[in-house]
Design an enzyme around this catalytic site. Structure first.
Site, mmCIF file in Angstrom:
data_model
loop_
_atom_site.group_PDB
_atom_site.id
_atom_site.type_symbol
_atom_site.label_atom_id
_atom_site.label_comp_id
_atom_site.label_asym_id
_atom_site.label_seq_id
_atom_site.Cartn_x
_atom_site.Cartn_y
_atom_site.Cartn_z
ATOM 1 N N ARG A 29 22.385 16.426 2.999
ATOM 2 C CA ARG A 29 22.926 17.191 1.855
ATOM 3 C C ARG A 29 21.838 17.904 1.062
ATOM 4 O O ARG A 29 22.009 18.203 -0.121
ATOM 5 C CB ARG A 29 23.736 16.292 0.913
ATOM 6 N N LYS A 62 19.299 33.295 0.359
ATOM 7 C CA LYS A 62 20.375 33.386 1.350
ATOM 8 C C LYS A 62 19.902 32.692 2.623
ATOM 9 O O LYS A 62 18.896 33.093 3.209
ATOM 10 C CB LYS A 62 20.713 34.849 1.652
ATOM 11 N N GLU A 82 13.179 48.315 3.990
ATOM 12 C CA GLU A 82 13.735 47.577 2.852
ATOM 13 C C GLU A 82 12.907 47.835 1.580
ATOM 14 O O GLU A 82 13.427 47.745 0.470
ATOM 15 C CB GLU A 82 13.793 46.070 3.152
ATOM 16 N N LYS A 106 13.383 42.600 -6.287
ATOM 17 C CA LYS A 106 14.446 41.731 -5.774
ATOM 18 C C LYS A 106 14.674 40.532 -6.700
ATOM 19 O O LYS A 106 15.815 40.126 -6.926
ATOM 20 C CB LYS A 106 14.121 41.276 -4.348
ATOM 21 N N GLU A 117 25.918 37.232 -5.688
ATOM 22 C CA GLU A 117 26.534 38.513 -5.336
ATOM 23 C C GLU A 117 27.954 38.606 -5.892
ATOM 24 O O GLU A 117 28.910 38.882 -5.174
ATOM 25 C CB GLU A 117 26.540 38.669 -3.809
ATOM 26 N N ARG A 176 23.737 42.601 -6.929
ATOM 27 C CA ARG A 176 23.019 42.268 -5.688
ATOM 28 C C ARG A 176 23.552 43.093 -4.516
ATOM 29 O O ARG A 176 22.811 43.401 -3.572
ATOM 30 C CB ARG A 176 23.127 40.760 -5.396
ATOM 31 N N ASN A 201 22.590 46.526 -0.438
ATOM 32 C CA ASN A 201 23.153 46.987 0.846
ATOM 33 C C ASN A 201 23.000 48.498 1.027
ATOM 34 O O ASN A 201 23.562 49.062 1.968
ATOM 35 C CB ASN A 201 24.635 46.599 0.946
ATOM 36 N N HIS A 249 22.954 50.219 4.425
ATOM 37 C CA HIS A 249 23.323 49.228 5.434
ATOM 38 C C HIS A 249 24.679 49.488 6.089
ATOM 39 O O HIS A 249 24.925 48.983 7.181
ATOM 40 C CB HIS A 249 23.289 47.817 4.831
ATOM 41 N N HIS A 303 24.220 49.428 9.802
ATOM 42 C CA HIS A 303 24.763 48.398 10.701
ATOM 43 C C HIS A 303 25.489 49.029 11.878
ATOM 44 O O HIS A 303 25.413 48.531 13.007
ATOM 45 C CB HIS A 303 25.723 47.472 9.945
ATOM 46 N N HIS A 327 16.408 46.208 12.935
ATOM 47 C CA HIS A 327 17.293 46.344 11.775
ATOM 48 C C HIS A 327 16.755 47.417 10.811
ATOM 49 O O HIS A 327 17.506 48.283 10.346
ATOM 50 C CB HIS A 327 17.407 44.987 11.077
HETATM 51 N N1 GLY Z 1 19.064 41.418 1.753
HETATM 52 C C1 GLY Z 1 20.079 41.521 0.788
HETATM 53 C C2 GLY Z 1 20.177 40.341 -0.121
HETATM 54 O O1 GLY Z 1 19.370 39.437 -0.039
HETATM 55 O O2 GLY Z 1 21.062 40.289 -0.913
#
Ligand code: GLY
Length: 371
Positions: free
Chosen positions: A127, A149, A191, A233, A243, A248, A252, A255, A259, A274
């Site tokens: 956990r 993330k 990025e 960031k 998000e 946040r 994108n 993207h 994508h 990418h």
């Molecule tokens: N790469 C986008 C984010 O971390 O939200």
């Protein structure tokens, strides 16, 4: 450049506690000492991939041992296919065998794949065990290493199984980029341009002034490049970690079409990185914003020109693929509650989410980004 260059630290203000991102040329040698500042434990579990592991795992393990952590090194296959429940399952077996208890950290050594996988395993084993990230690619240094993330992929899509799980710290050692291929190095720069367009006009100007040094990986500009990206960031993540507010989601930018380009190139057996696909996706997004009357032509051309100057593609070789790209973009709509949402720049340094983007504008964007 070497370990004599001073470390730069940016704090990421998240709950339940803030954590530092440390940018330090040569810092890999201090990995154990930095870890020891954050926690005491008898063992540490280092996860890397076979390519990065061959180059840096011995040095990282030695640094951990020197600071009193008995390291176990686990190397996965390089590439996206390792972001799977199957690989996570093999790591759980190894964590059990290495007697990794709640006090012992999992440490990632690698790029986005290794970071996401290690974070996911750290979030779920017992956990949650402590997690530290040592990032070795441009893409991870400017983006994936900040914001917590973590995920593995599922048959239904990328990053479908995961958690927001923040590390104890992130260590960025720019010296590890020396072994990155030119193509991978440049792909990561997409990025960085994205951050500048979305949030920081002054940083965009900085990219323009230093485009040649950035393209050719001149080491003197890298610590500042990484620090400024992490600041952009971190500022966004501090306000919208999960998000929820839409802030946040601005990350994108480029993207949606990116994508689609990434998928179409992979289908043709000529996969793009990418970042390469995002670069062409940002060209499309700039054109869509012009078609929508939200961005002036001169600003759009500055974005395209900067992408070109750092050595990234401004169009994908998909001239025959307009309909296919449109279908792929439409498919994205399904995962965002039936609305086709686009991040568009109103100006360099300022972006917003729009859900009223019209089909002809998107077609204009696709037309600009393929050739
Ligand atoms: N790469 C986008 C984010 O971390 O939200």
């Amino acid at each position: 450049m070497g370990s004599s260059s001073p470390a730069r630290t940016v704090w990421v203000e998240v709950q339940p506690r803030r954590y530092p991102v440390i940018i330090h040329p040569g810092g890999l040698a201090s990995l154990g000492a930095i870890l020891a500042e954050h926690l005491k434990a008898p063992r540490a579990f280092l996860i890397t991939d076979r390519n990065v592991g061959l180059l840096y795992a011995d040095q990282a393990a030695a640094a951990l041992r020197e600071a009193g952590f008995e390291p176990t090194v686990f190397a996965v296959e390089p590439g996206e296919s390792s972001k799977s429940l199957q690989t996570a399952g093999r790591i759980y077996d190894a964590l059990a065998a290495a007697k990794i208890d709640r006090a012992c950290p999992a440490v990632s050594l690698g790029g986005g794949v290794v970071g996401d996988l290690t974070g996911f395993v750290a979030a779920t084993w017992l956990r949650g065990i402590p997690f530290a990230q040592c990032s070795t690619t441009v893409e991870a240094n400017v983006d994936a290493s900040v914001g917590g993330k973590t995920a593995v992929n599922h048959a239904s899509g990328k990053n479908m199984i995961g958690a927001f799980y923040q590390p104890q710290f992130v260590l960025i050692d720019p010296d590890t980029l020396r072994t990155l291929s030119e193509r991978d190095y440049r792909a990561g720069l997409a990025e960085s341009i994205k951050h500048a367009v979305v949030r920081d006009a002054d940083f965009f100007d900085w990219h323009e002034r230093h485009a040649d040094e950035i393209r050719t990986c001149q080491v003197d500009c890298l610590p500042e490049l990484f620090e400024r990206n992490v600041r952009v960031k971190a500022e966004i993540v501090a306000q919208d970690e999960r998000e929820i507010t839409g802030l946040r989601a601005l990350l994108n930018f480029g993207h949606t079409v990116g994508h689609a380009i990434e998928s179409a190139m992979a289908r043709r057996g000529r996969p793009w990185r990418h970042g390469e696909a995002v670069a062409a996706g940002m060209v499309a997004a700039a054109e869509i914003a012009v078609a929508a009357g939200r961005l002036d032509r001169a600003a759009a051309e500055r974005i395209v020109e900067l992408i070109r100057r750092v050595g990234l593609p401004i169009a994908a070789p998909l001239a025959d693929a307009h309909d296919e790209l449109w279908r792929l973009i439409e498919a994205d709509k399904k995962v965002s509650a039936g609305r086709l949402r686009f991040v568009l720049a109103d100006a360099i340094g300022r972006a917003r989410l729009y859900d009223d983007v019209q089909h002809p504008w998107i077609q204009a964007g696709i037309a600009r980004a393929v050739g």
